[in-house]
Motif scaffolding. Structure first.
Motif, mmCIF file in Angstrom:
data_model
loop_
_atom_site.group_PDB
_atom_site.id
_atom_site.type_symbol
_atom_site.label_atom_id
_atom_site.label_comp_id
_atom_site.label_asym_id
_atom_site.label_seq_id
_atom_site.Cartn_x
_atom_site.Cartn_y
_atom_site.Cartn_z
ATOM 1 N N LEU A 155 -8.726 -24.978 9.120
ATOM 2 C CA LEU A 155 -10.162 -25.230 9.169
ATOM 3 C C LEU A 155 -10.954 -23.946 8.974
ATOM 4 C CD1 LEU A 155 -12.428 -27.243 9.597
ATOM 5 C CD2 LEU A 155 -12.176 -26.946 12.071
ATOM 6 N N ALA A 156 -10.508 -22.856 9.573
ATOM 7 C CA ALA A 156 -11.212 -21.575 9.421
ATOM 8 C C ALA A 156 -11.162 -21.094 7.977
ATOM 9 C CB ALA A 156 -10.595 -20.536 10.347
ATOM 10 N N TYR A 157 -10.030 -21.284 7.312
ATOM 11 C CA TYR A 157 -9.936 -20.852 5.905
ATOM 12 C C TYR A 157 -10.870 -21.676 5.023
ATOM 13 C CZ TYR A 157 -8.052 -19.932 1.277
ATOM 14 O OH TYR A 157 -7.923 -19.592 -0.044
ATOM 15 N N ALA A 158 -10.922 -22.988 5.260
ATOM 16 C CA ALA A 158 -11.808 -23.828 4.466
ATOM 17 C C ALA A 158 -13.273 -23.440 4.674
ATOM 18 C CB ALA A 158 -11.583 -25.295 4.825
ATOM 19 N N LEU A 159 -13.647 -23.178 5.922
ATOM 20 C CA LEU A 159 -15.043 -22.833 6.202
ATOM 21 C C LEU A 159 -15.390 -21.405 5.804
ATOM 22 C CD1 LEU A 159 -15.427 -24.509 9.723
ATOM 23 C CD2 LEU A 159 -16.298 -25.351 7.537
ATOM 24 N N SER A 160 -14.409 -20.566 5.585
ATOM 25 C CA SER A 160 -14.687 -19.178 5.192
ATOM 26 C C SER A 160 -14.908 -19.008 3.702
ATOM 27 C CB SER A 160 -13.524 -18.270 5.624
ATOM 28 O OG SER A 160 -12.345 -18.569 4.884
ATOM 29 N N ARG A 161 -14.516 -19.996 2.901
ATOM 30 C CA ARG A 161 -14.667 -19.875 1.457
ATOM 31 C C ARG A 161 -16.076 -20.269 1.040
ATOM 32 N NH1 ARG A 161 -13.042 -16.574 0.582
ATOM 33 N NH2 ARG A 161 -12.812 -16.852 -1.672
ATOM 34 N N PRO A 162 -16.715 -19.477 0.197
ATOM 35 C CA PRO A 162 -18.078 -19.808 -0.252
ATOM 36 C C PRO A 162 -18.055 -20.997 -1.207
ATOM 37 C CG PRO A 162 -17.246 -17.872 -1.415
ATOM 38 C CD PRO A 162 -16.224 -18.211 -0.378
ATOM 39 N N ASN A 194 -12.187 -19.542 19.099
ATOM 40 C CA ASN A 194 -11.066 -19.077 18.291
ATOM 41 C C ASN A 194 -11.291 -19.367 16.814
ATOM 42 O OD1 ASN A 194 -9.794 -18.272 20.647
ATOM 43 N ND2 ASN A 194 -8.597 -20.143 20.831
ATOM 44 N N LEU A 195 -11.886 -20.508 16.522
ATOM 45 C CA LEU A 195 -12.175 -20.856 15.134
ATOM 46 C C LEU A 195 -13.154 -19.871 14.508
ATOM 47 C CD1 LEU A 195 -12.055 -22.860 12.731
ATOM 48 C CD2 LEU A 195 -13.933 -24.101 13.827
ATOM 49 N N VAL A 196 -14.200 -19.516 15.244
ATOM 50 C CA VAL A 196 -15.193 -18.570 14.725
ATOM 51 C C VAL A 196 -14.564 -17.196 14.499
ATOM 52 C CG1 VAL A 196 -17.330 -17.354 15.300
ATOM 53 C CG2 VAL A 196 -17.135 -19.812 15.730
#
Length: 309
Positions: A114-121, A172-174
């Motif tokens: 989830l963190a990788y998906a939300l980190s991509r522009p 942790n996600l943030v």
């Protein structure tokens, strides 16, 4: 002209000294810091040592000293033998180990993906999803709504209820998302030029560079699962399924579990103090042993991810 510039220099530099914030600490300041540090260490170490000493002390000494011992007159493992020979304790220990291992694995996997998906522009719906996640961080659900959701999913009296309701921690996600965003964009572009997709980029580029944050976040999850007792009380009606911390709470507060080993005081079964302390130590040492191996990752992992998020 040079004299005018010299006159404008700070007085400390004119004297050949350093700025105040670069000066060596005063001896009194250093002494005060040392005393404060020593007192803090004593406040942590002395109670922990009392737990250790009481768990190894004979029952007569504990009774005479009022329920605790600072140094055992004779070192004995009787309390540990009684605790570990009881099926309730050993089964609870296995439950805690299983929940900690399985829960940490699934939590890390979900958090990383989830963190990788939300980190991509440019991800579709990324910002609304992130706002919804942060909303749950600011306004967490209450006990009754959480129980109703778990009950409606049929998870009551199952081990799934001990980790599925808290599978992803927002903090942790943030942190993980911020760490991923701090990876140079050139690495992502190089991976795309080589024909790598998002999954391959995650496993071959991102994860090898993120060992520090993954180790620390994994420790946070493991400590949370290991130390949790409340979900066992709330979601498990079968006491034989309790994890170790829930069993420990029953031992210490109510004297539940090792009834054959308890002495009767005032008509109420009470666990011997040495057995309580032995169980406290058994419930503390395993997760405590993990910290020295993760300590070196703290600054690089959590602080970097938190600052860049």
């Amino acid at each position: 002209m040079s004299l005018g510039l010299d006159e404008q220099k700070p007085a400390a530099e004119n004297r050949g000294g350093r700025p105040a914030w670069k000066e060596e600490p005063h001896p009194l300041t250093q002494g005060a810091k040392a005393v404060a540090l020593a007192l803090t260490i004593l406040m942590v170490a002395v109670p922990f040592w009392v737990v250790i000493a009481t768990s190894f002390a004979p029952g007569e000494q504990i009774t005479q000293s009022g329920g605790w011992a600072l140094w055992p007159q004779t070192w004995t493992f009787d309390s540990y033998d009684k605790v570990l020979s009881n099926e309730v304790t050993t089964h609870a220990l296995l439950v805690s180990i299983g929940v900690t291992v399985v829960g940490t694995f699934f939590s890390l996997a979900c958090t990383v993906f989830l963190a990788y998906a939300l980190s991509r522009p440019g991800i579709v719906g990324g910002k609304p999803i992130m706002l919804i996640i942060l909303f749950t961080f600011l306004f967490p659900p209450g006990i009754i709504p959480s129980y109703l959701v778990v009950h409606s999913l049929g998870l009551v009296d199952t081990y799934w209820s001990l980790f599925l309701p808290v599978l992803v921690n927002v903090f942790n996600l943030v942190v993980v998302r911020g760490f991923f965003q701090g990876i140079p964009e050139e690495l992502y572009e190089a991976a795309r030029l080589d024909g790598a997709g998002e999954v391959r980029t995650l496993f071959t580029i991102v994860l090898p560079l993120s060992k520090a944050v993954i180790a620390v976040v994994g420790l946070f999850y493991a400590v949370g699962y290991w130390n949790d007792f409340f979900r066992g009380l709330m979601y498990l009606n079968d006491t034989s399924m309790y994890p170790l911390q829930t069993v420990l709470r029953g031992y210490v507060t109510q004297g539940d579990g090792l009834n054959s080993e308890f002495s009767s005081e005032g008509g109420v079964a009470q666990a011997p103090q040495s057995m309580k302390m032995a169980l406290v130590l058994i419930a503390t040492v395993p997760i405590l042993c993990v910290y020295p191996f993760i300590q070196r990752y703290f600054t690089k992992g959590v602080l970097t991810g938190a600052i860049k998020s």
